[in-house]
Design a protein around this motif. Sequence first.
Motif, PDB file in Angstrom:
ATOM      1  N   ASP A 144       0.836 -58.411 -67.859  1.00 55.57           N
ATOM      2  CA  ASP A 144      -0.437 -58.290 -67.160  1.00 55.57           C
ATOM      3  C   ASP A 144      -0.192 -57.895 -65.708  1.00 55.57           C
ATOM      4  O   ASP A 144       0.390 -58.668 -64.945  1.00 55.57           O
ATOM      5  N   ARG A 145      -0.651 -56.717 -65.343  1.00 53.72           N
ATOM      6  CA  ARG A 145      -0.424 -56.195 -63.991  1.00 53.72           C
ATOM      7  C   ARG A 145      -1.096 -57.067 -62.928  1.00 53.72           C
ATOM      8  O   ARG A 145      -0.500 -57.361 -61.896  1.00 53.72           O
ATOM      9  N   ALA A 146      -2.325 -57.478 -63.169  1.00 50.59           N
ATOM     10  CA  ALA A 146      -3.044 -58.288 -62.178  1.00 50.59           C
ATOM     11  C   ALA A 146      -2.317 -59.608 -61.926  1.00 50.59           C
ATOM     12  O   ALA A 146      -2.232 -60.071 -60.782  1.00 50.59           O
ATOM     13  N   ASP A 147      -1.792 -60.217 -62.983  1.00 52.08           N
ATOM     14  CA  ASP A 147      -1.047 -61.473 -62.821  1.00 52.08           C
ATOM     15  C   ASP A 147       0.244 -61.235 -62.038  1.00 52.08           C
ATOM     16  O   ASP A 147       0.620 -62.047 -61.181  1.00 52.08           O
ATOM     17  N   LEU A 148       0.933 -60.117 -62.311  1.00 51.02           N
ATOM     18  CA  LEU A 148       2.141 -59.791 -61.552  1.00 51.02           C
ATOM     19  C   LEU A 148       1.809 -59.559 -60.076  1.00 51.02           C
ATOM     20  O   LEU A 148       2.561 -59.977 -59.190  1.00 51.02           O
ATOM     21  N   GLU A 149       0.677 -58.934 -59.816  1.00 56.43           N
ATOM     22  CA  GLU A 149       0.262 -58.717 -58.429  1.00 56.43           C
ATOM     23  C   GLU A 149      -0.050 -60.046 -57.739  1.00 56.43           C
ATOM     24  O   GLU A 149       0.253 -60.217 -56.559  1.00 56.43           O
ATOM     25  N   ALA A 150      -0.639 -60.981 -58.473  1.00 53.48           N
ATOM     26  CA  ALA A 150      -0.902 -62.306 -57.905  1.00 53.48           C
ATOM     27  C   ALA A 150       0.415 -63.009 -57.561  1.00 53.48           C
ATOM     28  O   ALA A 150       0.534 -63.645 -56.503  1.00 53.48           O
ATOM     29  N   LEU A 151       1.407 -62.890 -58.446  1.00 50.86           N
ATOM     30  CA  LEU A 151       2.723 -63.476 -58.167  1.00 50.86           C
ATOM     31  C   LEU A 151       3.370 -62.805 -56.961  1.00 50.86           C
ATOM     32  O   LEU A 151       3.951 -63.478 -56.102  1.00 50.86           O
ATOM     33  N   ALA A 152       3.263 -61.480 -56.885  1.00 48.79           N
ATOM     34  CA  ALA A 152       3.828 -60.753 -55.747  1.00 48.79           C
ATOM     35  C   ALA A 152       3.180 -61.203 -54.442  1.00 48.79           C
ATOM     36  O   ALA A 152       3.858 -61.339 -53.411  1.00 48.79           O
ATOM     37  N   ALA A 153       1.883 -61.459 -54.469  1.00 45.17           N
ATOM     38  CA  ALA A 153       1.189 -61.943 -53.266  1.00 45.17           C
ATOM     39  C   ALA A 153       1.724 -63.313 -52.852  1.00 45.17           C
ATOM     40  O   ALA A 153       1.894 -63.581 -51.656  1.00 45.17           O
ATOM     41  N   LEU A 154       2.008 -64.171 -53.827  1.00 50.37           N
ATOM     42  CA  LEU A 154       2.592 -65.486 -53.507  1.00 50.37           C
ATOM     43  C   LEU A 154       3.986 -65.326 -52.898  1.00 50.37           C
ATOM     44  O   LEU A 154       4.347 -66.042 -51.962  1.00 50.37           O
ATOM     45  N   VAL A 155       4.757 -64.382 -53.431  1.00 44.88           N
ATOM     46  CA  VAL A 155       6.091 -64.129 -52.877  1.00 44.88           C
ATOM     47  C   VAL A 155       5.964 -63.646 -51.437  1.00 44.88           C
ATOM     48  O   VAL A 155       6.639 -64.145 -50.534  1.00 44.88           O
ATOM     49  N   ARG A 156       5.084 -62.664 -51.215  1.00 47.68           N
ATOM     50  CA  ARG A 156       4.905 -62.127 -49.861  1.00 47.68           C
ATOM     51  C   ARG A 156       4.462 -63.196 -48.875  1.00 47.68           C
ATOM     52  O   ARG A 156       4.852 -63.189 -47.716  1.00 47.68           O
ATOM     53  N   SER A 157       3.644 -64.135 -49.323  1.00 50.57           N
ATOM     54  CA  SER A 157       3.145 -65.183 -48.426  1.00 50.57           C
ATOM     55  C   SER A 157       4.173 -66.290 -48.194  1.00 50.57           C
ATOM     56  O   SER A 157       3.961 -67.161 -47.360  1.00 50.57           O
ATOM     57  N   GLY A 158       5.259 -66.272 -48.971  1.00 51.31           N
ATOM     58  CA  GLY A 158       6.274 -67.315 -48.853  1.00 51.31           C
ATOM     59  C   GLY A 158       6.001 -68.539 -49.714  1.00 51.31           C
ATOM     60  O   GLY A 158       6.743 -69.517 -49.663  1.00 51.31           O
ATOM     61  N   ALA A 159       4.946 -68.490 -50.514  1.00 47.19           N
ATOM     62  CA  ALA A 159       4.590 -69.630 -51.368  1.00 47.19           C
ATOM     63  C   ALA A 159       5.378 -69.673 -52.673  1.00 47.19           C
ATOM     64  O   ALA A 159       5.330 -70.666 -53.391  1.00 47.19           O
ATOM     65  N   LEU A 160       6.114 -68.599 -52.988  1.00 43.10           N
ATOM     66  CA  LEU A 160       6.870 -68.543 -54.237  1.00 43.10           C
ATOM     67  C   LEU A 160       8.240 -67.944 -53.972  1.00 43.10           C
ATOM     68  O   LEU A 160       8.343 -66.836 -53.451  1.00 43.10           O
ATOM     69  N   THR A 161       9.259 -68.707 -54.318  1.00 46.99           N
ATOM     70  CA  THR A 161      10.631 -68.220 -54.224  1.00 46.99           C
ATOM     71  C   THR A 161      11.295 -68.413 -55.589  1.00 46.99           C
ATOM     72  O   THR A 161      10.831 -69.212 -56.400  1.00 46.99           O
TER      73      THR A 161
END
Length: 193
Positions: A144-161
């Motif tokens: 799911d592209r939208a879900d991957l984009e949501a994960l990428a946004a978390l990575v960019r914000s520093g909330a997901l490593t």
Amino acid sequence: MSHVQAAGPSLAGLTAWQALVSTAGLEAGQRVLIPAGAGGVGHLAVQIAKSRGAYVIATASTTKHDLVRGLGADEVIDYRSVDVGSHVADVDVLLATVAGQLQELEGTLTPGGWVIALNGADAEVVNLLSNRGLHAVFMLVEPDRADLEALAALVRSGALTVHVDQIFPLEHVAEAHRFGEQGQSTGKIILTP
């Protein structure tokens, strides 16, 4: 995030996101229980749940408690010394990352709580729990592209490593698989070309 780390969230991150967000609709203030909170899916699920404002309870062996707390878990329980099923209560969402634990963890859930099972071995128990008034589903991850984009946004914000446990060259895929089958990895196992 390095290229090696970036290999981590695609499958495991999507699994955690789709279970917690797309399926259970996890909201701020809800309590979520994540067994194997230091595992490949678990360590990402802890961070995703925290990013949603949830209260996160995770299980891990004692040597992994600092890592899991560092990911944002509010409580970390040593599953080897504590009966999690009788120690934890009022859980809104149970992410069943470890096969065979559903019946012992059922009592942790609030009435109408969510159980998302990730292992086919739990399919029969999921059906039983559904008949007991719980929202219980067996889930397979979907691209799911939208879900991957949501994960990428978390990575960019520093909330997901992504924590990488071991890196194996592709020609050692069998060794990597054997290591993963032990169920003791901390974070992701990555294959490189």
